[in-house]
Motif scaffolding. Structure first.
Motif, PDB file in Angstrom:
ATOM      1  N   ALA A 164      -9.434   5.556 -12.757  1.00  0.00           N
ATOM      2  CA  ALA A 164      -9.816   4.407 -11.729  1.00  0.00           C
ATOM      3  C   ALA A 164      -8.479   3.360 -11.519  1.00  0.00           C
ATOM      4  CB  ALA A 164     -10.873   3.563 -12.308  1.00  0.00           C
ATOM      5  N   VAL A 165      -7.869   3.101 -12.528  1.00  0.00           N
ATOM      6  CA  VAL A 165      -6.732   2.101 -12.492  1.00  0.00           C
ATOM      7  C   VAL A 165      -5.591   2.599 -11.569  1.00  0.00           C
ATOM      8  CG1 VAL A 165      -4.868   0.886 -13.691  1.00  0.00           C
ATOM      9  CG2 VAL A 165      -7.099   0.726 -14.621  1.00  0.00           C
ATOM     10  N   LEU A 166      -5.301   3.842 -11.970  1.00  0.00           N
ATOM     11  CA  LEU A 166      -4.157   4.711 -11.250  1.00  0.00           C
ATOM     12  C   LEU A 166      -4.613   4.788  -9.694  1.00  0.00           C
ATOM     13  CD1 LEU A 166      -3.339   7.293 -13.751  1.00  0.00           C
ATOM     14  CD2 LEU A 166      -1.846   5.645 -12.655  1.00  0.00           C
ATOM     15  N   ALA A 167      -5.864   5.424  -9.274  1.00  0.00           N
ATOM     16  CA  ALA A 167      -6.371   5.452  -8.186  1.00  0.00           C
ATOM     17  C   ALA A 167      -6.348   4.218  -7.371  1.00  0.00           C
ATOM     18  CB  ALA A 167      -7.624   6.281  -8.105  1.00  0.00           C
ATOM     19  N   ARG A 168      -6.693   3.278  -7.878  1.00  0.00           N
ATOM     20  CA  ARG A 168      -6.611   1.831  -7.383  1.00  0.00           C
ATOM     21  C   ARG A 168      -5.474   1.224  -7.060  1.00  0.00           C
ATOM     22  NH1 ARG A 168     -10.155  -0.170 -10.794  1.00  0.00           N
ATOM     23  NH2 ARG A 168      -8.792  -1.289 -11.972  1.00  0.00           N
ATOM     24  N   GLY A 169      -4.432   1.423  -7.825  1.00  0.00           N
ATOM     25  CA  GLY A 169      -3.091   1.077  -7.692  1.00  0.00           C
ATOM     26  C   GLY A 169      -2.507   1.702  -6.588  1.00  0.00           C
ATOM     27  N   MET A 170      -2.629   2.994  -6.556  1.00  0.00           N
ATOM     28  CA  MET A 170      -1.932   3.736  -5.288  1.00  0.00           C
ATOM     29  C   MET A 170      -2.592   3.462  -4.169  1.00  0.00           C
ATOM     30  SD  MET A 170       0.241   5.988  -4.333  1.00  0.00           S
ATOM     31  CE  MET A 170       0.693   7.380  -5.499  1.00  0.00           C
ATOM     32  N   ASP A 171      -3.818   3.363  -4.077  1.00  0.00           N
ATOM     33  CA  ASP A 171      -4.547   2.824  -2.869  1.00  0.00           C
ATOM     34  C   ASP A 171      -3.995   1.536  -2.342  1.00  0.00           C
ATOM     35  OD1 ASP A 171      -5.778   5.319  -2.673  1.00  0.00           O
ATOM     36  OD2 ASP A 171      -7.689   4.664  -3.450  1.00  0.00           O
ATOM     37  N   GLY A 172      -4.017   0.397  -3.358  1.00  0.00           N
ATOM     38  CA  GLY A 172      -3.706  -0.754  -2.970  1.00  0.00           C
ATOM     39  C   GLY A 172      -2.131  -0.832  -2.350  1.00  0.00           C
ATOM     40  N   ASP A 173      -1.084  -0.203  -3.073  1.00  0.00           N
ATOM     41  CA  ASP A 173       0.135  -0.128  -2.366  1.00  0.00           C
ATOM     42  C   ASP A 173       0.165   0.346  -1.154  1.00  0.00           C
ATOM     43  OD1 ASP A 173       1.310  -1.535  -4.715  1.00  0.00           O
ATOM     44  OD2 ASP A 173       1.722   0.066  -5.864  1.00  0.00           O
ATOM     45  N   GLU A 231      -1.887   0.676   1.242  1.00  0.00           N
ATOM     46  CA  GLU A 231      -2.604  -0.345   2.000  1.00  0.00           C
ATOM     47  C   GLU A 231      -1.607  -1.409   2.533  1.00  0.00           C
ATOM     48  OE1 GLU A 231      -6.277  -1.596   0.612  1.00  0.00           O
ATOM     49  OE2 GLU A 231      -7.241   0.168   0.471  1.00  0.00           O
ATOM     50  N   ALA A 232      -0.896  -1.872   1.464  1.00  0.00           N
ATOM     51  CA  ALA A 232       0.076  -2.872   1.736  1.00  0.00           C
ATOM     52  C   ALA A 232       1.355  -2.445   2.559  1.00  0.00           C
ATOM     53  CB  ALA A 232       0.595  -3.488   0.346  1.00  0.00           C
ATOM     54  N   GLY A 233       1.366  -0.978   2.694  1.00  0.00           N
ATOM     55  CA  GLY A 233       2.575  -0.344   3.328  1.00  0.00           C
ATOM     56  C   GLY A 233       3.708   0.107   2.918  1.00  0.00           C
ATOM     57  N   VAL A 234       3.572   0.225   1.329  1.00  0.00           N
ATOM     58  CA  VAL A 234       4.520   0.911   0.471  1.00  0.00           C
ATOM     59  C   VAL A 234       4.540   2.351   0.613  1.00  0.00           C
ATOM     60  CG1 VAL A 234       5.227   0.696  -2.064  1.00  0.00           C
ATOM     61  CG2 VAL A 234       4.470  -1.316  -1.147  1.00  0.00           C
ATOM     62  N   ARG A 235       5.426   2.928   0.609  1.00  0.00           N
ATOM     63  CA  ARG A 235       5.756   4.334   0.429  1.00  0.00           C
ATOM     64  C   ARG A 235       6.657   4.836  -0.706  1.00  0.00           C
ATOM     65  NH1 ARG A 235       1.959   3.424   2.966  1.00  0.00           N
ATOM     66  NH2 ARG A 235       1.200   4.355   5.013  1.00  0.00           N
ATOM     67  N   GLN A 236       6.329   5.866  -1.013  1.00  0.00           N
ATOM     68  CA  GLN A 236       7.545   6.571  -2.031  1.00  0.00           C
ATOM     69  C   GLN A 236       8.003   7.919  -1.469  1.00  0.00           C
ATOM     70  OE1 GLN A 236       6.240   6.444  -5.934  1.00  0.00           O
ATOM     71  NE2 GLN A 236       4.440   5.430  -5.707  1.00  0.00           N
ATOM     72  N   ARG A 237       9.379   8.061  -2.093  1.00  0.00           N
ATOM     73  CA  ARG A 237       9.939   9.426  -1.439  1.00  0.00           C
ATOM     74  C   ARG A 237      11.040   9.772  -2.945  1.00  0.00           C
ATOM     75  NH1 ARG A 237       7.075   8.743   1.686  1.00  0.00           N
ATOM     76  NH2 ARG A 237       7.320   8.492   4.070  1.00  0.00           N
ATOM     77  N   LEU A 238      10.592  11.217  -3.051  1.00  0.00           N
ATOM     78  CA  LEU A 238      11.161  11.645  -4.495  1.00  0.00           C
ATOM     79  C   LEU A 238      12.382  11.920  -4.141  1.00  0.00           C
ATOM     80  CD1 LEU A 238      10.593  13.310  -7.062  1.00  0.00           C
ATOM     81  CD2 LEU A 238      10.651  15.338  -5.454  1.00  0.00           C
ATOM     82  N   VAL A 239      13.483  11.673  -5.287  1.00  0.00           N
ATOM     83  CA  VAL A 239      14.805  11.878  -5.135  1.00  0.00           C
ATOM     84  C   VAL A 239      15.362  12.552  -6.508  1.00  0.00           C
ATOM     85  CG1 VAL A 239      15.337   9.420  -3.748  1.00  0.00           C
ATOM     86  CG2 VAL A 239      15.212   9.608  -6.299  1.00  0.00           C
ATOM     87  N   HIS A 240      14.745  12.572  -7.355  1.00  0.00           N
ATOM     88  CA  HIS A 240      15.055  13.665  -8.324  1.00  0.00           C
ATOM     89  C   HIS A 240      13.749  13.881  -9.449  1.00  0.00           C
ATOM     90  CE1 HIS A 240      17.864  15.075 -11.654  1.00  0.00           C
ATOM     91  NE2 HIS A 240      17.197  14.164 -12.272  1.00  0.00           N
ATOM     92  N   ALA A 241      13.661  14.995  -9.787  1.00  0.00           N
ATOM     93  CA  ALA A 241      12.824  15.442 -10.765  1.00  0.00           C
ATOM     94  C   ALA A 241      13.325  16.527 -11.827  1.00  0.00           C
ATOM     95  CB  ALA A 241      11.722  16.604 -10.131  1.00  0.00           C
TER      96      ALA A 241
END
Length: 322
Positions: free
Chosen positions: A242-251, A253-263
């Motif tokens: 629940a914490v992970l889902a809430r945190g991702m959804d909140g970010d 909604e704030a307009g934050v995006r992520q892009r993978l650079v290394h794995a």
């Protein structure tokens, strides 16, 4: 050293290097012993006296293990080893510049044909098989130090693992020593295809981000992650699904995006390093990057997750900086 003895040393270096390139860890061990004094002298010249000298020499030994297949002139392996030490020492001095992962170091390379390329990948598979033989407490610091791009300093590894910097040094030293033993023990064992595993992990990371942006992050966790998934801060659990889902959804909604650079991915852990993109109207909303450090369960599913900003940043409003 006279000309004859110098030529004999070069021939012996060449023979040991070719044996090491064929996967004989004992040959690499002999090479490192033969050139350890010269490697340490270079580290001292770059760094001066101090504990970092031994750390740099140890780091160079692991780099040599990974990249010995790239030596162009086997008889000149001593110069190649000293160059690795010099580069590692200079990188350590440039605290503001992240250390490069081993695979990206600019070292001499061969014009490798298909056979040499296959051999090089086989050696990488062998190394990962040995890494999996390490205990989890030794495995994670070693992988972050030598395989990540942003969580390579002692301080950042300490933050990730929730341990003091001195303990990071100790675990890295133990990990490197035990890695040599594990390499010898797994030399004849079947080895999984590391490059295939990394490609699969990259695809998984991109699918995870795409699912999040389409509102399906929670559903994806339910489908693909362990039902016991836990978010850790250091070694302390701070939440679950629940914490992970809430945190991702909140970010999002704030307009934050992520892009993978290394794995990076092994059987028991995976590291995803991301750029964080702030909303256009608030460019300072989030730090520039985040690393997902995941422990995998026996089925290969994320079981424990640590989220780490590679640079110190002010506290944010969201619980999970995603």
């Amino acid at each position: 050293m006279d000309q004859n003895s110098g030529e004999a040393a070069r021939l012996e270096d060449a023979a040991l290097t070719r044996a090491a390139q064929a996967g004989e860890v004992a040959a690499l061990g002999l090479l490192l012993e033969r050139h350890r004094a010269g490697m340490r002298a270079v580290a001292l010249s770059v760094l001066g006296p101090g504990p970092d000298v031994d750390d740099v020499v140890q780091d160079a030994a692991v780099t040599a293990l990974r990249r010995v297949g790239d030596v162009r002139d086997p008889a000149a392996v001593g110069a190649w080893l000293r160059m690795i030490v010099r580069n590692a020492g200079r990188s350590l001095q440039r605290a503001s510049v992240p250390s490069q992962p081993i695979d990206d170091l600019c070292l001499p390379s061969t014009d490798a044909g298909p056979e040499l390329r296959l051999e090089h990948h086989a050696m990488r598979n062998w190394i990962w098989e040995a890494i999996e033989e390490l205990s989890p407490t030794l495995r994670l610091p070693l992988v972050l130090r030598h395989f990540s791009t942003t969580v390579t300093s002692y301080e950042r590894i300490a933050d990730a693992c929730g341990i003091p910097v001195g303990t990071v040094r100790s675990r890295l030293s133990q990990g490197r020593a035990r890695l040599a033993t594990a390499l010898a023990a797994t030399a004849d064992a079947p080895h999984a295809d590391t490059s295939q595993r990394v490609r699969a992990s990259r695809a998984e990371a991109r699918e995870t981000l795409a699912a999040a942006e389409s509102g399906r992050f929670g559903a994806l966790m339910t489908e693909r992650w362990s039902p016991e998934i836990a978010l850790l801060r250091g070694n302390t659990p701070v939440g679950g699904w629940a914490v992970l889902a809430r945190g991702m959804d909140g970010d999002l909604e704030a307009g934050v995006r992520q892009r993978l650079v290394h794995a990076v991915a092994g059987r028991s852990l995976a590291v995803w390093e991301m750029h964080l993109l702030s909303p256009a109207d608030d460019p300072g909303h989030c730090p520039p990057s985040v690393a997902w450090l995941m422990t995998l369960d026996g089925a290969g599913r994320p079981h424990r997750l640590r989220l780490l900003h590679p640079r110190p940043v002010p506290a944010l409003q969201s619980l999970t900086p995603m």
